[in-house]
Scaffold this motif. Structure first.
Motif, PDB file in Angstrom:
ATOM      1  N   ALA A 120       0.832  -1.208   0.000  1.00 57.25           N
ATOM      2  CA  ALA A 120       0.000   0.000   0.000  1.00 57.25           C
ATOM      3  C   ALA A 120       0.867   1.259   0.000  1.00 57.25           C
ATOM      4  O   ALA A 120       0.541   2.238  -0.666  1.00 57.25           O
ATOM      5  N   LEU A 121       1.991   1.221   0.708  1.00 54.28           N
ATOM      6  CA  LEU A 121       2.864   2.387   0.786  1.00 54.28           C
ATOM      7  C   LEU A 121       3.566   2.690  -0.533  1.00 54.28           C
ATOM      8  O   LEU A 121       3.790   3.843  -0.865  1.00 54.28           O
ATOM      9  N   ASP A 122       3.934   1.653  -1.272  1.00 51.59           N
ATOM     10  CA  ASP A 122       4.681   1.900  -2.517  1.00 51.59           C
ATOM     11  C   ASP A 122       3.845   1.739  -3.778  1.00 51.59           C
ATOM     12  O   ASP A 122       4.341   1.917  -4.880  1.00 51.59           O
ATOM     13  N   GLY A 123       2.592   1.375  -3.650  1.00 56.09           N
ATOM     14  CA  GLY A 123       1.732   1.264  -4.816  1.00 56.09           C
ATOM     15  C   GLY A 123       1.852  -0.051  -5.555  1.00 56.09           C
ATOM     16  O   GLY A 123       1.262  -0.226  -6.609  1.00 56.09           O
ATOM     17  N   ASN A 124       2.626  -1.016  -5.025  1.00 58.71           N
ATOM     18  CA  ASN A 124       2.783  -2.332  -5.652  1.00 58.71           C
ATOM     19  C   ASN A 124       3.160  -2.212  -7.129  1.00 58.71           C
ATOM     20  O   ASN A 124       2.474  -2.701  -8.014  1.00 58.71           O
ATOM     21  N   ASN A 125       4.256  -1.521  -7.398  1.00 62.83           N
ATOM     22  CA  ASN A 125       4.727  -1.323  -8.771  1.00 62.83           C
ATOM     23  C   ASN A 125       5.056  -2.641  -9.449  1.00 62.83           C
ATOM     24  O   ASN A 125       5.347  -3.632  -8.803  1.00 62.83           O
TER      25      ASN A 125
END
Length: 88
Positions: free
Chosen positions: A28-33
């Motif tokens: 959630a913090l990194d946007g699941n790139n």
């Protein structure tokens, strides 16, 4: 290096890095790139997949399992070659 990965580099435990890096909170913090990113690992730069279990641990913590890294750092000398032929 992001602020989150900089903070994670001071993580005191040798185990649990992959589980934490792949947790719902981190995703959630990194946007699941889903691309590849350049990660700093022990003075080297590696291209690692952002959506891979091991890749995410490397991005945030610098390695997956500090116990293995510790052994490799002590066994291999400058100029040595090594092959990782494990299951992962």
């Amino acid at each position: 290096m992001s602020l989150l990965s900089g903070f994670c580099r001071i993580y005191p435990l040798v185990s649990g890095r992959g589980t934490l890096a792949n947790s719902k909170l981190f995703k959630a913090l990194d946007g699941n790139n889903s691309g590849d990113t350049l990660a700093n690992v022990s003075g080297y730069q590696l291209w690692v997949p952002e959506n891979d279990y091991v890749g995410r641990a490397i991005i945030y913590f610098g390695d997956l399992d500090r116990k293995i890294s510790w052994v490799v750092e002590r066994v291999l000398k400058p100029g040595d070659s090594a092959m990782d032929i494990g299951a992962n």
